[in-house]
Design a protein around this motif. Structure first.
Motif, PDB file in Angstrom:
ATOM      1  N   ARG A  12       2.059  12.063  20.149  1.00 64.27           N
ATOM      2  CA  ARG A  12       0.602  11.974  20.036  1.00 64.27           C
ATOM      3  C   ARG A  12      -0.073  12.945  21.017  1.00 64.27           C
ATOM      4  NH1 ARG A  12       0.614   7.349  18.554  1.00 64.27           N
ATOM      5  NH2 ARG A  12       1.174   6.297  20.478  1.00 64.27           N
ATOM      6  N   THR A  13       0.470  12.998  22.226  1.00 59.97           N
ATOM      7  CA  THR A  13      -0.079  13.909  23.229  1.00 59.97           C
ATOM      8  C   THR A  13       0.093  15.354  22.793  1.00 59.97           C
ATOM      9  OG1 THR A  13       0.332  12.325  24.990  1.00 59.97           O
ATOM     10  CG2 THR A  13       0.057  14.626  25.650  1.00 59.97           C
ATOM     11  N   LEU A  14       1.269  15.691  22.263  1.00 64.82           N
ATOM     12  CA  LEU A  14       1.495  17.050  21.764  1.00 64.82           C
ATOM     13  C   LEU A  14       0.474  17.403  20.687  1.00 64.82           C
ATOM     14  CD1 LEU A  14       5.382  17.234  21.558  1.00 64.82           C
ATOM     15  CD2 LEU A  14       3.899  18.584  23.042  1.00 64.82           C
ATOM     16  N   LEU A  39       4.833  16.048  32.677  1.00 67.44           N
ATOM     17  CA  LEU A  39       6.036  16.763  33.093  1.00 67.44           C
ATOM     18  C   LEU A  39       7.064  16.811  31.956  1.00 67.44           C
ATOM     19  CD1 LEU A  39       7.350  18.339  35.333  1.00 67.44           C
ATOM     20  CD2 LEU A  39       8.254  16.195  36.262  1.00 67.44           C
ATOM     21  N   THR A  40       7.090  15.776  31.133  1.00 69.70           N
ATOM     22  CA  THR A  40       7.967  15.785  29.956  1.00 69.70           C
ATOM     23  C   THR A  40       7.580  16.926  29.020  1.00 69.70           C
ATOM     24  OG1 THR A  40       8.334  13.403  30.078  1.00 69.70           O
ATOM     25  CG2 THR A  40       8.727  14.438  27.943  1.00 69.70           C
ATOM     26  N   ILE A  41       6.289  17.121  28.824  1.00 70.96           N
ATOM     27  CA  ILE A  41       5.824  18.212  27.966  1.00 70.96           C
ATOM     28  C   ILE A  41       6.187  19.563  28.575  1.00 70.96           C
ATOM     29  CG2 ILE A  41       3.755  19.368  27.067  1.00 70.96           C
ATOM     30  CD1 ILE A  41       2.638  16.495  26.631  1.00 70.96           C
ATOM     31  N   PHE A 112      -0.338  18.758  29.880  1.00 71.41           N
ATOM     32  CA  PHE A 112      -0.609  18.550  28.454  1.00 71.41           C
ATOM     33  C   PHE A 112      -0.904  19.886  27.766  1.00 71.41           C
ATOM     34  CE2 PHE A 112      -2.464  14.059  29.335  1.00 71.41           C
ATOM     35  CZ  PHE A 112      -1.184  13.565  29.525  1.00 71.41           C
ATOM     36  N   ALA A 113      -1.578  20.766  28.484  1.00 78.27           N
ATOM     37  CA  ALA A 113      -1.965  22.058  27.916  1.00 78.27           C
ATOM     38  C   ALA A 113      -0.760  22.968  27.682  1.00 78.27           C
ATOM     39  CB  ALA A 113      -2.985  22.741  28.822  1.00 78.27           C
ATOM     40  N   TYR A 114       0.375  22.613  28.203  1.00 81.25           N
ATOM     41  CA  TYR A 114       1.602  23.374  27.936  1.00 81.25           C
ATOM     42  C   TYR A 114       2.195  23.042  26.569  1.00 81.25           C
ATOM     43  CZ  TYR A 114       2.554  26.107  32.117  1.00 81.25           C
ATOM     44  OH  TYR A 114       2.529  27.077  33.098  1.00 81.25           O
ATOM     45  N   ALA A 115       1.568  22.162  25.824  1.00 81.88           N
ATOM     46  CA  ALA A 115       2.065  21.743  24.513  1.00 81.88           C
ATOM     47  C   ALA A 115       2.384  22.912  23.569  1.00 81.88           C
ATOM     48  CB  ALA A 115       1.087  20.771  23.862  1.00 81.88           C
ATOM     49  N   PRO A 116       1.547  23.944  23.466  1.00 78.78           N
ATOM     50  CA  PRO A 116       1.916  25.045  22.571  1.00 78.78           C
ATOM     51  C   PRO A 116       3.245  25.702  22.934  1.00 78.78           C
ATOM     52  CG  PRO A 116      -0.405  25.194  23.138  1.00 78.78           C
ATOM     53  CD  PRO A 116       0.194  24.119  24.007  1.00 78.78           C
ATOM     54  N   GLN A 117       3.603  25.656  24.204  1.00 80.87           N
ATOM     55  CA  GLN A 117       4.857  26.269  24.641  1.00 80.87           C
ATOM     56  C   GLN A 117       6.084  25.527  24.115  1.00 80.87           C
ATOM     57  OE1 GLN A 117       5.019  29.267  26.216  1.00 80.87           O
ATOM     58  NE2 GLN A 117       2.815  29.240  25.861  1.00 80.87           N
ATOM     59  N   VAL A 118       5.897  24.305  23.636  1.00 80.90           N
ATOM     60  CA  VAL A 118       7.003  23.554  23.042  1.00 80.90           C
ATOM     61  C   VAL A 118       7.496  24.271  21.776  1.00 80.90           C
ATOM     62  CG1 VAL A 118       7.616  21.335  21.977  1.00 80.90           C
ATOM     63  CG2 VAL A 118       6.297  21.380  24.087  1.00 80.90           C
ATOM     64  N   LEU A 141      -3.367  29.159  27.080  1.00 78.32           N
ATOM     65  CA  LEU A 141      -4.520  29.515  27.913  1.00 78.32           C
ATOM     66  C   LEU A 141      -5.763  28.765  27.447  1.00 78.32           C
ATOM     67  CD1 LEU A 141      -6.033  31.215  30.045  1.00 78.32           C
ATOM     68  CD2 LEU A 141      -6.243  33.002  28.302  1.00 78.32           C
ATOM     69  N   LEU A 142      -5.992  28.754  26.142  1.00 74.29           N
ATOM     70  CA  LEU A 142      -7.154  28.030  25.605  1.00 74.29           C
ATOM     71  C   LEU A 142      -7.065  26.543  25.918  1.00 74.29           C
ATOM     72  CD1 LEU A 142      -7.543  29.807  22.142  1.00 74.29           C
ATOM     73  CD2 LEU A 142      -8.927  30.142  24.205  1.00 74.29           C
ATOM     74  N   ALA A 143      -5.861  25.980  25.793  1.00 75.83           N
ATOM     75  CA  ALA A 143      -5.676  24.556  26.097  1.00 75.83           C
ATOM     76  C   ALA A 143      -5.942  24.280  27.579  1.00 75.83           C
ATOM     77  CB  ALA A 143      -4.260  24.117  25.710  1.00 75.83           C
TER      78      ALA A 143
END
Length: 188
Positions: A12-14, A39-41, A112-118, A141-143
Motif C-alpha cells: 500500500r505504501t509503495l 527502511l524496508t522500502i 517512502f519516496a524511494y518507492a520508484p527505485q524498487v 526526486l518528485l516523490a
C-alpha cells in the motif's frame, strides 16, 4: 488515513508513494514501525538496484569475488545515499527556515519516496536501461519533493530547492559506483 507496517502496508505504501499521494506522506507519523517500513522500502530499492547490477556483472563475466564486492558496494551506496540525501535536506531546511522536524522525522517520508527505485531491476532491459534509470531517478526526486513539502510544511518551490541541492550529488555518486563496478570487472 493510517500507514500500516505489514506486507500489505508495504504494498500500500509503495502504491501511494508511486502515485505521489501527498496526504499519505503527511499522515505517516514518526514511529519505530513506520521508520522500519520506510527502511524496508529503501532496502527493497537497494535490492532491486543490486539485482540489475548482478545481471549486468554476470553478462560481463565478472569473477565471483569481484561480483560480491561490486554488489555489496552497490547496495550500500543506495542506502548511504538515502541517509545522506535526508541529512542534506534536513540541514538545508534548517538553514532556510527553522524547522520543527528532526533528521529522524524526515527519514520515513523520504524512505517512502524511494518507492520508484524498487523498479530499478527494469534497467536490465537492453538499450532502455539508462533511460529507465533516469526516469526512476526523476520520479524519486518528485516523490521526495512531495515528501519534503508535506513534511516541512513549505511551498513546492522551496521543497524543490531543498531537494535539488542533494540530488545531483546522489546521481554523481551512483555514476561513480557504476564506473567503479566496471573497473572491478576489468580487474577480475
Amino acid at each position: 488515513m493510517r500507514v500500516e507496517a505489514s506486507t500489505g502496508g508495504v504494498l500500500r505504501t509503495l502504491k501511494k508513494a508511486l502515485i505521489l499521494d501527498a496526504d499519505y506522506y503527511e499522515s505517516a507519523r514518526n514511529t519505530l514501525r513506520i521508520r522500519r517500513l520506510a527502511l524496508t522500502i529503501v532496502t527493497l530499492a537497494a535490492g532491486s538496484h543490486v539485482l540489475g547490477s548482478a545481471v549486468i556483472l554476470l553478462i560481463n563475466r565478472a569473477s565471483l569475488p569481484m561480483m560480491i564486492l561490486a554488489l555489496g558496494l552497490d547496495g550500500v551506496a543506495v542506502v548511504a545515499g538515502y541517509y545522506f540525501w535526508t541529512f542534506t535536506i534536513w540541514k538545508v531546511g534548517q538553514w532556510m527556515k527553522p524547522i520543527d522536524p528532526t533528521y529522524g522525522d524526515l527519514l520515513s517520508p523520504i524512505g517512502f519516496a524511494y518507492a520508484p527505485q524498487v523498479l530499478n531491476f527494469l534497467t536490465l532491459i537492453p538499450l532502455l536501461g539508462r533511460p529507465i534509470e533516469l526516469v526512476l531517478a526523476v520520479w524519486s526526486l518528485l516523490a521526495v519533493i512531495v515528501a519534503v513539502r508535506q513534511g516541512l510544511d513549505i511551498t513546492t518551490r522551496r521543497a524543490m530547492f531543498i531537494c535539488l541541492i542533494g540530488w545531483p550529488l546522489i546521481q554523481v555518486a551512483i555514476g561513480f559506483v557504476q564506473v567503479l563496478e566496471q573497473e572491478l570487472v576489468k580487474l577480475g
